[in-house]
Design an enzyme around this catalytic site. Structure first.
Site, mmCIF file in Angstrom:
data_model
loop_
_atom_site.group_PDB
_atom_site.id
_atom_site.type_symbol
_atom_site.label_atom_id
_atom_site.label_comp_id
_atom_site.label_asym_id
_atom_site.label_seq_id
_atom_site.Cartn_x
_atom_site.Cartn_y
_atom_site.Cartn_z
ATOM 1 N N ARG A 282 -6.104 -28.603 -23.093
ATOM 2 C CA ARG A 282 -5.895 -27.414 -23.852
ATOM 3 C C ARG A 282 -4.295 -27.872 -24.052
ATOM 4 N NH1 ARG A 282 -3.628 -22.364 -20.673
ATOM 5 N NH2 ARG A 282 -5.853 -21.645 -18.954
ATOM 6 N N ARG B 249 -3.971 -26.930 -27.933
ATOM 7 C CA ARG B 249 -3.675 -25.240 -27.907
ATOM 8 C C ARG B 249 -2.719 -25.833 -28.712
ATOM 9 N NH1 ARG B 249 -2.725 -20.739 -23.871
ATOM 10 N NH2 ARG B 249 -1.866 -22.557 -22.230
ATOM 11 N N CYS C 94 33.280 -19.641 -6.384
ATOM 12 C CA CYS C 94 31.639 -20.028 -5.817
ATOM 13 C C CYS C 94 31.798 -19.943 -4.051
ATOM 14 C CB CYS C 94 31.664 -21.225 -6.279
ATOM 15 S SG CYS C 94 30.502 -22.096 -5.701
ATOM 16 N N CYS D 19 32.590 -23.731 -2.990
ATOM 17 C CA CYS D 19 33.607 -24.970 -3.579
ATOM 18 C C CYS D 19 34.751 -24.675 -2.390
ATOM 19 C CB CYS D 19 34.266 -24.145 -4.805
ATOM 20 S SG CYS D 19 33.733 -24.485 -6.030
ATOM 21 N N ASN E 244 23.928 -21.908 7.034
ATOM 22 C CA ASN E 244 23.372 -20.973 6.342
ATOM 23 C C ASN E 244 24.209 -19.650 6.973
ATOM 24 O OD1 ASN E 244 21.730 -18.832 5.064
ATOM 25 N ND2 ASN E 244 20.646 -20.704 3.891
ATOM 26 N N ASP E 245 24.305 -18.786 6.126
ATOM 27 C CA ASP E 245 24.891 -17.485 6.618
ATOM 28 C C ASP E 245 24.250 -16.385 6.387
ATOM 29 O OD1 ASP E 245 27.445 -19.024 6.690
ATOM 30 O OD2 ASP E 245 28.159 -17.930 4.729
ATOM 31 N N HIS F 55 32.084 -28.706 -8.118
ATOM 32 C CA HIS F 55 31.392 -27.424 -9.412
ATOM 33 C C HIS F 55 30.339 -27.669 -10.170
ATOM 34 C CE1 HIS F 55 29.910 -23.648 -8.696
ATOM 35 N NE2 HIS F 55 30.274 -23.533 -9.825
ATOM 36 N N ASN G 92 16.370 -26.230 -4.180
ATOM 37 C CA ASN G 92 16.027 -26.144 -5.014
ATOM 38 C C ASN G 92 16.760 -26.024 -6.182
ATOM 39 O OD1 ASN G 92 13.701 -24.357 -3.994
ATOM 40 N ND2 ASN G 92 15.164 -22.932 -2.401
ATOM 41 N N GLY H 160 15.205 -19.668 -8.458
ATOM 42 C CA GLY H 160 15.467 -19.250 -6.996
ATOM 43 C C GLY H 160 16.700 -19.477 -6.667
ATOM 44 N N CYS H 161 18.418 -20.132 -6.973
ATOM 45 C CA CYS H 161 18.786 -20.699 -6.626
ATOM 46 C C CYS H 161 19.502 -19.863 -7.128
ATOM 47 C CB CYS H 161 18.950 -22.836 -7.200
ATOM 48 S SG CYS H 161 20.448 -23.226 -6.878
ATOM 49 N N SER H 162 20.567 -19.565 -6.961
ATOM 50 C CA SER H 162 21.768 -17.932 -7.233
ATOM 51 C C SER H 162 23.452 -18.611 -7.747
ATOM 52 C CB SER H 162 22.034 -16.898 -6.420
ATOM 53 O OG SER H 162 22.003 -17.312 -5.763
ATOM 54 N N HIS I 64 26.511 -24.116 -7.786
ATOM 55 C CA HIS I 64 27.413 -25.453 -6.772
ATOM 56 C C HIS I 64 26.153 -26.115 -6.650
ATOM 57 C CE1 HIS I 64 31.472 -26.590 -5.037
ATOM 58 N NE2 HIS I 64 30.467 -27.617 -4.342
ATOM 59 N N HIS J 182 23.804 -28.244 -4.078
ATOM 60 C CA HIS J 182 24.253 -27.941 -2.824
ATOM 61 C C HIS J 182 22.284 -28.084 -2.354
ATOM 62 C CE1 HIS J 182 23.084 -23.821 -4.452
ATOM 63 N NE2 HIS J 182 22.250 -23.956 -3.058
ATOM 64 N N GLN K 185 19.129 -27.576 1.025
ATOM 65 C CA GLN K 185 19.186 -26.271 1.968
ATOM 66 C C GLN K 185 18.192 -27.436 2.775
ATOM 67 O OE1 GLN K 185 18.455 -22.664 2.261
ATOM 68 N NE2 GLN K 185 18.299 -22.681 0.219
ATOM 69 N N PHE L 111 3.497 -21.371 -15.183
ATOM 70 C CA PHE L 111 3.229 -20.584 -14.097
ATOM 71 C C PHE L 111 1.794 -21.171 -13.018
ATOM 72 C CE2 PHE L 111 5.134 -18.082 -16.995
ATOM 73 C CZ PHE L 111 6.336 -16.942 -16.676
ATOM 74 N N GLU M 97 -4.735 -20.034 -9.595
ATOM 75 C CA GLU M 97 -3.989 -20.690 -9.206
ATOM 76 C C GLU M 97 -3.421 -20.666 -7.419
ATOM 77 O OE1 GLU M 97 -3.366 -20.305 -11.505
ATOM 78 O OE2 GLU M 97 -2.893 -21.926 -12.903
HETATM 79 O O1 LIG Z 1 -4.448 -17.822 -19.587
HETATM 80 P P1 LIG Z 1 -3.816 -17.748 -19.912
HETATM 81 O O2 LIG Z 1 -3.288 -16.250 -19.768
HETATM 82 O O3 LIG Z 1 -2.166 -18.251 -21.030
HETATM 83 O O4 LIG Z 1 -2.218 -18.217 -18.969
HETATM 84 C C1 LIG Z 1 -1.998 -18.175 -17.323
HETATM 85 O O5 LIG Z 1 -3.220 -17.343 -16.415
HETATM 86 C C2 LIG Z 1 -3.381 -18.554 -15.754
HETATM 87 C C3 LIG Z 1 -4.348 -18.488 -14.641
HETATM 88 O O6 LIG Z 1 -4.058 -17.839 -13.421
HETATM 89 C C4 LIG Z 1 -2.858 -20.346 -15.112
HETATM 90 O O7 LIG Z 1 -3.259 -20.683 -15.042
HETATM 91 C C5 LIG Z 1 -1.375 -19.554 -16.438
HETATM 92 O O8 LIG Z 1 -0.404 -20.579 -16.086
HETATM 93 C C6 LIG Z 1 -0.808 -18.336 -16.904
HETATM 94 O O9 LIG Z 1 0.314 -18.152 -17.645
HETATM 95 O O1 LIG Z 2 18.088 -19.120 0.447
HETATM 96 P P1 LIG Z 2 18.121 -19.040 -0.596
HETATM 97 O O2 LIG Z 2 18.599 -19.883 -1.606
HETATM 98 O O3 LIG Z 2 19.191 -17.683 -0.361
HETATM 99 O O4 LIG Z 2 16.697 -18.636 -1.130
HETATM 100 C C1 LIG Z 2 16.179 -19.502 -1.495
HETATM 101 O O5 LIG Z 2 15.338 -20.517 -0.819
HETATM 102 C C2 LIG Z 2 14.974 -19.918 -0.183
HETATM 103 C C3 LIG Z 2 13.647 -21.708 0.657
HETATM 104 O O6 LIG Z 2 13.033 -22.027 -0.138
HETATM 105 C C4 LIG Z 2 13.650 -18.943 -0.402
HETATM 106 O O7 LIG Z 2 13.121 -17.983 0.945
HETATM 107 C C5 LIG Z 2 14.358 -17.803 -0.915
HETATM 108 O O8 LIG Z 2 13.046 -16.712 -1.759
HETATM 109 C C6 LIG Z 2 15.366 -18.468 -2.322
HETATM 110 O O9 LIG Z 2 15.571 -17.788 -3.046
#
Ligand SMILES: O=P(O)(O)O[C@H]1O[C@H](CO)[C@@H](O)[C@H](O)[C@H]1O
Ligand SMILES: O=P(O)(O)O[C@H]1O[C@H](CO)[C@@H](O)[C@H](O)[C@H]1O
Lengths: 346, 346
Positions: free
Chosen positions: B27, B30, B51, B54, B76-77, B113, B153, B159-161, B164, B166, B168, B312, B317
Site C-alpha cells: 500500500r 500508492r 492555562c 500553570c 482530576n477535577d 508551559h 494523551n 483528545g488533549c485540549s 501544558h 501533563h 494522567q 484512521f 479496523e
Molecule cells: O480504504 P480507504 O477509504 O482509503 O481508507 C479508510 O478505510 C480503511 C478501512 O477501514 C482504513 O484502513 C483507512 O485507514 C481509512 O482511511
Molecule cells: O481526561 P481528558 O483529558 O479530559 O480526556 C481525554 O482523555 C480521556 C482518557 O483517555 C478520554 O476518555 C477522553 O475522551 C479524552 O478527551
C-alpha cells in the site's frame, strides 16, 4: 439502601465479546467548554466531475466507471488484500507471520453524488442490501475467502476522503479477531441454552423498551446495554439468522426501512451529515454452519456533544479499556425523541 | 521459491495479546494525494495566564495550583472514577453491571508551559519518572485500587485540549481488559518456559537489531514486530521487572534518557510536536506477585505520512482487526535514521 447504578461510575459487560465498558454518567454534569457548532457539511451536487466514484468518471488507475444506475461494485484500486499473494509463513522465535489473502471491493450505493443513506429512497437502499447479499455470497464462495467484512466509513472524521455514498467490503482467508471473540460467546451460550445469545437479548430489550430506537416486523435498532460509542446502535433481525444471505424479499425491505429511519435520526441529532463507521458481523464463509450465530449490524459514531465535538478513544481507552460519558439509556432517550423526518426536509 | 513475507500482505501475531495485525506493505507504493504540510504547532510561552495547569493559576473548580517547581499531581477535577461510590451490582437477564471505583489524577510534568518531554532536561524527566513511581505505590496501596494506569494523551489530535506538559493516572478496582489479555499470555509462557515472554523477545530483538530505535544499559526502545500504529514504539527494561517501583536510581535516569531520545526522534520525524498516546503496562496492585510480568511503556502515535496525515483506525479496523500500511521494519528504519538532536535546536 439500594443504589441506582446508572448514576454512579460503573462497568457493563458486553455479552458478545466478554469485555467490560467503563461508564461515567456523572461526567455529563460537567460544564461543557468545547465548541457547539452547526452543520458545516457542504451542499453536494448530484454529479461531481472530479469524483472518482461518479458514473462515467475515470479513476486514478485509468479505469473508467460505467454509467451505472444501480449500486456499483468494483475491486478497490488500492486493496489492502490481494487474492494472488503467494502463501508464506515466517516463524522465527517469538516472531510469527503468515500471508493473508483477500479481495477488497468498493460499493457505490447510488450514482447520485449528493446522496447518503438517510437521503436515499427506501427502494434504493433495498438495492444496496441486495448488493451486499450478492457480494457476501459471491466473495464467500471463492477459494480462500473465509470471512467477508461489509462496512462503511462515513465522513472525513472517519477517514473517508470521498463524500460519494459508498461502502467497502474486505474479504479474507483468516477469521478476524472481533469475529472470533463473538463466535466464542455465541457458542458457549448456545451449547448451554440451545438458544441464540443475541436473540434472547433482543427479546429482553423488546420487553424493556428503554433502549429501542426503531423497530418494525423483522428488525430492531437499539442502543446496546454495553454500548461503547456515545450513540452506538445495533440493528439485528428478530428472527434467528446467521447471515444476510438468509433475508427474504420482505426482510430486505424491512432492513432498508430500518437503515433509513435510523440514519435519519442520526442526521437529525446534531443537524449534520452524521459520521460513523458501520459494519455487519455475520458468520464466516468457511463452510461451517455456525447455528449459534445471530448476525447484526453496528454503527460506531464518534460524535459526543455536537457536529464538531467528538469522543476521543485515546490513552485510557487504548491502554485499559473503553470508557463512555453518557449512559446507553440517556443516549437512547435522546435518539428516541428525534424526528423521523430528515432535518433538510422539514 | 521462497517469498519475502515483508513484501506481500500478511498478518503478524502479537505475543502479548494473542491477536493478529494485518500488514499491507504494498500500500505504501500508492501515490499519495493527501496533504503534506509543515509544522503548525504554535510557539508557546513559558507561562500562560489562561492555562488551568500553570503554577499559581485557578482551575474551573476554584482550586488554585500551588507555585510548583517540580512535577505536580492533583485529583482530576472531572474524574471518570470516584473512590467513594457505593458498591452496587445489577444483574438482569443478559444485562450485567457493577460499580467501578477509582481515583483519577493529573500529573503536570513541568511548571514550564512551553515544554514537552523531548524539550525537557533529562534530570527533569527523571523527576517525572519518580513521580510516576510514587503515585503507582501510593495509589496502588489504597483499598480497592487494584490497577494503576499511567498514560499521556499528547496533542489535540489525541483528545488533549491543554498543551501544558501533563499526563494522567486512572486507578481502579477491577483489572482492565488490556491487562487481562497480557497477563494470560505472560502466564502461559512463564509456566511453560520459566522465563519472561517479553524478556526473551527483547533478547531476540537485541540480536536482530533491525527494529531497535534507541538503547542504553538498562532500556531498549523498539518498534514491536506486531506494531499496530505506523510508528508505534515499546520501551522496556532489559532486566525482568514487574513494575516501575522496582527501578533503582540509575535505572530511573536510564529510563528518562530513553524517553527523551525517543520523543526527540518522534518530533524530528515530521518536524512537529509529535502527537501520541503513551501508557505504562505493569502488574496490578492487588497484592499478587505476578512473577511472569515484564512491565513496558508503549507509544501509539496516529500520524502516518506527515504532521497532518494520520492513519484512521475505522471500519475494517473496528469490525475486523487492526491494519497497517508500512511494515514495522520500514518504520524502524525511518526512525533510526533521524537525528538525535531536536529539530528546533539544530
Ligand atoms: O480504504 P480507504 O477509504 O482509503 O481508507 C479508510 O478505510 C480503511 C478501512 O477501514 C482504513 O484502513 C483507512 O485507514 C481509512 O482511511
Ligand atoms: O481526561 P481528558 O483529558 O479530559 O480526556 C481525554 O482523555 C480521556 C482518557 O483517555 C478520554 O476518555 C477522553 O475522551 C479524552 O478527551
Amino acid at each position: 439502601m439500594s443504589h441506582d447504578i446508572n448514576s454512579i461510575p460503573h462497568r457493563r459487560y458486553n455479552i458478545l465479546t466478554g469485555e467490560w465498558i467503563l461508564c461515567s454518567p456523572h461526567r455529563t454534569k460537567r460544564p461543557w467548554q468545547g465548541k457547539t457548532e452547526k452543520d458545516t457539511t457542504p451542499k453536494k451536487e448530484t454529479y461531481d466531475p472530479s469524483c472518482y466514484l461518479c458514473p462515467g468518471n475515470t479513476r486514478s488507475t485509468g479505469d473508467k466507471n460505467p454509467d451505472y444506475k444501480e449500486p456499483y461494485t468494483f475491486i478497490n484500486d488500492f486493496s489492502a488484500l490481494l487474492i494472488d499473494s503467494p502463501m508464506a509463513t515466517q516463524e522465527n522465535g517469538l516472531m510469527k507471520a503468515e500471508t493473508e489473502v483477500g479481495i477488497c471491493k468498493v460499493v457505490c450505493f447510488s450514482p447520485d453524488h449528493s446522496l447518503t443513506l438517510p437521503l436515499m429512497e427506501e427502494e434504493d437502499i433495498t438495492k444496496v442490501v441486495k448488493t451486499w447479499k450478492k457480494e457476501y455470497a459471491e466473495l464467500g464462495s471463492q477459494d480462500n475467502i473465509n470471512y467477508v467484512q461489509i462496512f462503511e466509513n462515513k465522513g472525513a472524521i472517519m477517514g473517508c476522503s470521498n463524500p460519494h455514498p459508498h461502502g467497502q467490503i474486505w474479504s479474507q482467508m483468516s477469521i478476524p479477531t472481533e469475529i472470533e471473540k463473538k463466535s466464542k460467546h455465541f457458542k458457549a451460550y448456545w451449547d448451554k441454552n440451545q438458544s441464540s445469545l443475541l436473540g434472547d437479548y433482543i427479546k429482553q430489550e423488546l420487553e424493556a423498551k428503554e433502549r429501542i430506537i426503531v423497530e418494525n416486523k423483522h428488525f430492531v435498532a437499539l442502543v446496546p446495554y454495553w454500548a461503547v460509542w456515545p450513540y452506538e446502535i445495533m440493528i439485528a433481525p428478530k428472527k434467528h439468522q446467521q447471515h444476510i444471505g438468509q433475508l427474504n424479499q420482505e426482510e430486505e425491505k424491512a432492513f432498508a426501512e430500518i437503515l433509513k429511519k435510523l440514519t435519519i435520526k442520526y442526521d437529525n441529532l446534531f443537524e449534520t451529515s452524521f459520521p460513523y463507521s458501520s459494519g455487519i458481523h455475520q458468520i464466516p464463509t468457511d463452510g461451517s454452519d455456525y447455528p449459534e450465530w445471530h448476525w447484526h449490524m453496528s454503527f460506531y459514531p464518534p460524535l459526543l456533544r455536537s457536529a464538531t465535538v467528538k469522543k476521543f478513544m485515546v490513552g485510557y481507552e487504548m491502554f485499559a479499556g473503553p470508557q463512555r460519558d453518557i449512559t446507553a439509556e440517556q443516549a437512547a432517550k435522546t435518539l428516541q425523541n428525534l424526528s423521523d423526518i430528515h432535518y433538510l426536509k422539514q
